[in-house]
Design a protein around this motif. Structure first.
Motif, PDB file in Angstrom:
ATOM      1  N   PHE A  93       0.685  -1.064  -0.105  1.00 38.62           N
ATOM      2  CA  PHE A  93       0.039  -0.227   0.058  1.00 38.62           C
ATOM      3  C   PHE A  93       0.988   1.176  -0.009  1.00 38.62           C
ATOM      4  CE2 PHE A  93      -2.603  -3.407   0.975  1.00 38.62           C
ATOM      5  CZ  PHE A  93      -3.880  -3.010   0.805  1.00 38.62           C
ATOM      6  N   THR A  94       0.827   1.897  -1.025  1.00 34.16           N
ATOM      7  CA  THR A  94       1.805   3.216  -1.141  1.00 34.16           C
ATOM      8  C   THR A  94       0.891   4.473  -0.977  1.00 34.16           C
ATOM      9  OG1 THR A  94       1.328   3.401  -3.669  1.00 34.16           O
ATOM     10  CG2 THR A  94       3.187   1.853  -3.090  1.00 34.16           C
ATOM     11  N   LYS A  95       1.624   5.577  -0.842  1.00 30.49           N
ATOM     12  CA  LYS A  95       1.159   6.881  -0.618  1.00 30.49           C
ATOM     13  C   LYS A  95       0.345   6.633   0.641  1.00 30.49           C
ATOM     14  CE  LYS A  95       1.529   8.166  -5.542  1.00 30.49           C
ATOM     15  NZ  LYS A  95       0.893   8.795  -6.573  1.00 30.49           N
ATOM     16  N   MET A  96       0.983   6.189   1.473  1.00 35.52           N
ATOM     17  CA  MET A  96       0.258   6.245   2.897  1.00 35.52           C
ATOM     18  C   MET A  96       0.495   7.400   3.663  1.00 35.52           C
ATOM     19  SD  MET A  96      -1.267   3.208   3.046  1.00 35.52           S
ATOM     20  CE  MET A  96      -1.639   2.804   4.750  1.00 35.52           C
ATOM     21  N   TYR A  97       1.474   8.366   3.170  1.00 40.50           N
ATOM     22  CA  TYR A  97       1.672   9.554   3.975  1.00 40.50           C
ATOM     23  C   TYR A  97       1.519  10.642   3.364  1.00 40.50           C
ATOM     24  CZ  TYR A  97       3.394   6.095   7.661  1.00 40.50           C
ATOM     25  OH  TYR A  97       3.391   4.982   8.484  1.00 40.50           O
ATOM     26  N   ASP A  98       1.174  11.912   4.010  1.00 41.55           N
ATOM     27  CA  ASP A  98       1.093  13.087   3.320  1.00 41.55           C
ATOM     28  C   ASP A  98       2.524  13.846   3.069  1.00 41.55           C
ATOM     29  OD1 ASP A  98       1.692  14.406   5.749  1.00 41.55           O
ATOM     30  OD2 ASP A  98      -0.143  14.966   5.774  1.00 41.55           O
ATOM     31  N   ASP A  99       2.876  14.725   2.528  1.00 44.15           N
ATOM     32  CA  ASP A  99       4.152  15.493   2.337  1.00 44.15           C
ATOM     33  C   ASP A  99       4.869  15.752   3.744  1.00 44.15           C
ATOM     34  OD1 ASP A  99       3.794  15.272  -0.257  1.00 44.15           O
ATOM     35  OD2 ASP A  99       3.028  17.351  -0.484  1.00 44.15           O
ATOM     36  N   SER A 100       3.918  15.906   4.823  1.00 42.16           N
ATOM     37  CA  SER A 100       4.831  16.271   5.977  1.00 42.16           C
ATOM     38  C   SER A 100       5.111  14.702   6.972  1.00 42.16           C
ATOM     39  CB  SER A 100       3.862  17.185   6.920  1.00 42.16           C
ATOM     40  OG  SER A 100       2.798  16.659   7.133  1.00 42.16           O
ATOM     41  N   LYS A 101       4.705  13.695   6.069  1.00 42.97           N
ATOM     42  CA  LYS A 101       5.266  12.421   6.676  1.00 42.97           C
ATOM     43  C   LYS A 101       4.007  12.038   7.872  1.00 42.97           C
ATOM     44  CE  LYS A 101       9.891  12.493   5.339  1.00 42.97           C
ATOM     45  NZ  LYS A 101      11.455  12.431   5.649  1.00 42.97           N
ATOM     46  N   LYS A 102       2.867  12.512   7.620  1.00 39.97           N
ATOM     47  CA  LYS A 102       1.952  12.273   8.384  1.00 39.97           C
ATOM     48  C   LYS A 102       0.942  11.034   7.707  1.00 39.97           C
ATOM     49  CE  LYS A 102      -2.099  13.969  11.066  1.00 39.97           C
ATOM     50  NZ  LYS A 102      -2.847  15.079  11.281  1.00 39.97           N
ATOM     51  N   LEU A 103       0.550  10.270   8.436  1.00 41.79           N
ATOM     52  CA  LEU A 103      -0.209   8.796   8.011  1.00 41.79           C
ATOM     53  C   LEU A 103      -1.361   9.426   7.533  1.00 41.79           C
ATOM     54  CD1 LEU A 103      -0.397   6.058   7.640  1.00 41.79           C
ATOM     55  CD2 LEU A 103      -1.370   5.773   9.985  1.00 41.79           C
ATOM     56  N   ILE A 104      -2.099   9.128   6.523  1.00 44.74           N
ATOM     57  CA  ILE A 104      -3.050   9.443   5.931  1.00 44.74           C
ATOM     58  C   ILE A 104      -4.224   8.312   6.629  1.00 44.74           C
ATOM     59  CG2 ILE A 104      -4.444   9.901   3.784  1.00 44.74           C
ATOM     60  CD1 ILE A 104      -1.952  10.504   2.446  1.00 44.74           C
ATOM     61  N   GLN A 105      -5.172   8.845   7.158  1.00 45.96           N
ATOM     62  CA  GLN A 105      -6.182   8.065   7.832  1.00 45.96           C
ATOM     63  C   GLN A 105      -6.938   7.249   7.028  1.00 45.96           C
ATOM     64  OE1 GLN A 105      -5.767   7.082  11.268  1.00 45.96           O
ATOM     65  NE2 GLN A 105      -3.993   8.337  11.040  1.00 45.96           N
ATOM     66  N   ASN A 106      -7.439   7.909   5.993  1.00 53.27           N
ATOM     67  CA  ASN A 106      -8.059   7.032   4.982  1.00 53.27           C
ATOM     68  C   ASN A 106      -7.553   5.900   4.432  1.00 53.27           C
ATOM     69  OD1 ASN A 106     -10.389   8.789   5.295  1.00 53.27           O
ATOM     70  ND2 ASN A 106     -10.047   9.647   3.220  1.00 53.27           N
ATOM     71  N   ARG A 107      -6.424   6.002   3.899  1.00 51.53           N
ATOM     72  CA  ARG A 107      -5.290   4.836   3.788  1.00 51.53           C
ATOM     73  C   ARG A 107      -5.222   3.797   4.632  1.00 51.53           C
ATOM     74  NH1 ARG A 107      -4.701   3.442  -0.789  1.00 51.53           N
ATOM     75  NH2 ARG A 107      -2.467   3.101  -0.690  1.00 51.53           N
ATOM     76  N   LYS A 108      -5.026   4.216   5.742  1.00 47.52           N
ATOM     77  CA  LYS A 108      -4.825   3.303   6.829  1.00 47.52           C
ATOM     78  C   LYS A 108      -6.116   2.498   7.041  1.00 47.52           C
ATOM     79  CE  LYS A 108      -2.842   1.798  10.769  1.00 47.52           C
ATOM     80  NZ  LYS A 108      -3.576   0.530  11.295  1.00 47.52           N
TER      81      LYS A 108
END
Length: 129
Positions: A93-108
């Protein structure tokens, strides 16, 4: 059909990278949104497309949902194994983090929903129809 169902659910999710790896080659394809099964072969993608996979469903005996700690993030994947615990294919599962390296909750949530639906370890030998 459990294996086919799991792959069907995986390819519905955006930004999943399917990786086939052995000692001599690594192949990576973005999961196309097409899947079919004919006899033992699960085909992800179209035969005429430049990137597609043919997976021998009889050789995959188990799968594991893996969350691997990395220095700056956690990697989320599902690994599929043969009966000797050799990895045949993995879905990352790629692109799990935004530009500030914060986990994207929808992806998780997409990953967690699959994990909850299929469990963290699947033994296809026990689920054969």
């Amino acid at each position: 059909m459990l294996l086919y169902d799991l792959f069907s659910d995986i390819i519905k999710i955006d930004n999943v990278l399917l990786i086939v790896k052995n000692n001599g080659v690594v192949s990576e394809i973005r999961a196309p949104n097409k899947i079919k099964q004919k006899e033992k072969w699960i085909t992800i993608g179209e035969n005429d497309d430049p990137a597609h996979l043919h997976i021998n469903s009889e050789l995959i005996k188990s799968a594991k949902f893996i969350q691997e700690e990395k220095p700056e993030r956690v990697s989320y994947s599902i690994h599929f194994y043969d009966d000797e615990e050799n990895r045949i294919v993995a879905a990352f599962f790629t692109k799990m983090y935004d530009d500030s390296k914060k986990l994207i909750q929808n992806r998780k949530l997409e990953y967690d929903t699959l994990r909850d639906k299929y469990s963290t370890f699947i033994d296809f030998k026990k689920n054969l129809v």
